[in-house]
Design a protein around this motif. Structure first.
Motif, mmCIF file in Angstrom:
data_model
loop_
_atom_site.group_PDB
_atom_site.id
_atom_site.type_symbol
_atom_site.label_atom_id
_atom_site.label_comp_id
_atom_site.label_asym_id
_atom_site.label_seq_id
_atom_site.Cartn_x
_atom_site.Cartn_y
_atom_site.Cartn_z
ATOM 1 N N TYR A 196 -123.412 -4.739 31.747
ATOM 2 C CA TYR A 196 -122.778 -3.782 32.643
ATOM 3 C C TYR A 196 -123.784 -2.660 32.880
ATOM 4 N N ILE A 197 -124.270 -2.549 34.096
ATOM 5 C CA ILE A 197 -125.197 -1.479 34.447
ATOM 6 C C ILE A 197 -124.377 -0.288 34.917
ATOM 7 N N LEU A 198 -124.509 0.788 34.183
ATOM 8 C CA LEU A 198 -123.732 1.993 34.445
ATOM 9 C C LEU A 198 -124.644 3.077 34.999
ATOM 10 N N PRO A 199 -124.423 3.498 36.238
ATOM 11 C CA PRO A 199 -125.240 4.590 36.773
ATOM 12 C C PRO A 199 -124.778 5.932 36.206
ATOM 13 N N VAL A 200 -125.697 6.632 35.573
ATOM 14 C CA VAL A 200 -125.421 7.980 35.080
ATOM 15 C C VAL A 200 -126.474 8.867 35.734
ATOM 16 N N ARG A 201 -126.121 9.311 36.905
ATOM 17 C CA ARG A 201 -127.059 10.114 37.689
ATOM 18 C C ARG A 201 -127.165 11.516 37.114
ATOM 19 N N ASN A 261 -127.950 7.630 25.274
ATOM 20 C CA ASN A 261 -128.519 6.935 24.118
ATOM 21 C C ASN A 261 -127.598 5.900 23.486
ATOM 22 N N GLU A 262 -126.299 6.124 23.558
ATOM 23 C CA GLU A 262 -125.318 5.221 22.959
ATOM 24 C C GLU A 262 -124.167 5.008 23.937
ATOM 25 N N PRO A 263 -124.439 4.374 25.072
ATOM 26 C CA PRO A 263 -123.412 4.308 26.115
ATOM 27 C C PRO A 263 -122.141 3.582 25.702
ATOM 28 N N LYS A 264 -122.254 2.456 25.043
ATOM 29 C CA LYS A 264 -121.058 1.688 24.700
ATOM 30 C C LYS A 264 -120.191 2.443 23.686
ATOM 31 N N ALA A 265 -120.827 3.051 22.694
ATOM 32 C CA ALA A 265 -120.084 3.821 21.688
ATOM 33 C C ALA A 265 -119.446 5.060 22.319
ATOM 34 N N THR A 266 -120.158 5.696 23.258
ATOM 35 C CA THR A 266 -119.620 6.885 23.923
ATOM 36 C C THR A 266 -118.441 6.515 24.811
ATOM 37 N N LEU A 267 -118.555 5.400 25.524
ATOM 38 C CA LEU A 267 -117.427 4.928 26.324
ATOM 39 C C LEU A 267 -116.220 4.674 25.422
ATOM 40 N N ALA A 268 -116.447 3.967 24.315
ATOM 41 C CA ALA A 268 -115.354 3.636 23.395
ATOM 42 C C ALA A 268 -114.712 4.893 22.818
ATOM 43 N N ALA A 269 -115.531 5.878 22.461
ATOM 44 C CA ALA A 269 -115.004 7.120 21.896
ATOM 45 C C ALA A 269 -114.140 7.881 22.899
ATOM 46 N N ASN A 270 -114.287 7.531 24.164
ATOM 47 C CA ASN A 270 -113.513 8.178 25.223
ATOM 48 C C ASN A 270 -112.476 7.233 25.827
ATOM 49 N N GLY A 271 -112.090 6.206 25.059
ATOM 50 C CA GLY A 271 -111.009 5.316 25.459
ATOM 51 C C GLY A 271 -111.395 4.193 26.412
ATOM 52 N N LEU A 272 -112.676 4.019 26.658
ATOM 53 C CA LEU A 272 -113.159 2.959 27.555
ATOM 54 C C LEU A 272 -113.821 1.882 26.698
ATOM 55 N N ILE A 273 -113.003 1.002 26.173
ATOM 56 C CA ILE A 273 -113.461 0.026 25.189
ATOM 57 C C ILE A 273 -113.815 -1.293 25.874
ATOM 58 N N LEU A 274 -115.001 -1.794 25.545
ATOM 59 C CA LEU A 274 -115.494 -3.057 26.098
ATOM 60 C C LEU A 274 -115.533 -4.114 25.009
ATOM 61 N N GLU A 275 -115.451 -5.348 25.423
ATOM 62 C CA GLU A 275 -115.557 -6.466 24.481
ATOM 63 C C GLU A 275 -116.954 -6.479 23.865
ATOM 64 N N ASP A 276 -117.075 -7.124 22.702
ATOM 65 C CA ASP A 276 -118.352 -7.178 21.989
ATOM 66 C C ASP A 276 -119.459 -7.852 22.801
ATOM 67 N N PHE A 277 -119.105 -8.776 23.682
ATOM 68 C CA PHE A 277 -120.125 -9.512 24.428
ATOM 69 C C PHE A 277 -120.662 -8.746 25.632
ATOM 70 N N VAL A 278 -120.175 -7.518 25.842
ATOM 71 C CA VAL A 278 -120.639 -6.700 26.966
ATOM 72 C C VAL A 278 -121.689 -5.710 26.464
ATOM 73 N N GLU A 279 -122.861 -5.754 27.094
ATOM 74 C CA GLU A 279 -123.939 -4.810 26.807
ATOM 75 C C GLU A 279 -123.982 -3.795 27.944
ATOM 76 N N VAL A 280 -124.089 -2.521 27.609
ATOM 77 C CA VAL A 280 -124.127 -1.472 28.623
ATOM 78 C C VAL A 280 -125.561 -0.957 28.743
ATOM 79 N N ARG A 281 -126.039 -0.922 29.973
ATOM 80 C CA ARG A 281 -127.364 -0.356 30.254
ATOM 81 C C ARG A 281 -127.194 0.788 31.239
ATOM 82 N N ILE A 282 -127.872 1.872 30.961
ATOM 83 C CA ILE A 282 -127.794 3.065 31.801
ATOM 84 C C ILE A 282 -128.932 3.061 32.816
ATOM 85 N N HIS A 283 -128.611 3.389 34.050
ATOM 86 C CA HIS A 283 -129.614 3.601 35.089
ATOM 87 C C HIS A 283 -129.406 5.001 35.630
ATOM 88 N N GLN A 284 -130.476 5.771 35.683
ATOM 89 C CA GLN A 284 -130.370 7.159 36.114
ATOM 90 C C GLN A 284 -130.877 7.398 37.528
#
Length: 111
Positions: free
Chosen positions: A74-79, A33-56
């Protein structure tokens, strides 16, 4: 910098996060539901211009797409967790005991 120079390190960190999410339903839900915030909370910080979309989809792969504007997608596969992988095997891999996971590497199953 939007992504680290060392993609292998980046992918390993994301694989670890996905594996942790397979063991923690709340983390899995946050990641979906909140991929970019979850990545950041786990030390994987992206620039503001990067949008993360999840594909399952089970056959989804990581993709970095440019757009006509200034946004990078950035399309992130979360199988889903594979049926043939146990929580114990995931825990072994997260603890650095690769022998606990078939093939010694969980990345092929998660991202």
């Amino acid at each position: 910098m939007a992504f680290p120079q060392d993609w292998k390190s980046w992918q390993t960190q994301i694989a670890r996060l996905i594996a942790q999410a397979w063991l923690d339903e709340a983390l899995y839900t946050r990641l979906l539901n909140e991929p970019k915030a979850t990545l950041a909370a786990n030390g994987l910080i992206l620039e503001d211009f990067v949008e993360v979309r999840i594909h399952q989809d089970r056959d989804a792969v990581s993709v970095l797409q440019g757009t006509q504007g200034e946004t990078v997608i950035y399309i992130l596969p979360v199988r889903p967790k594979p049926d043939d992988v146990t929580d114990e095997q995931i825990s072994c891999w997260l603890e650095g005991r690769a022998e606990g996971f078939p093939g010694g590497d969980i990345r092929a199953s998660c991202c």
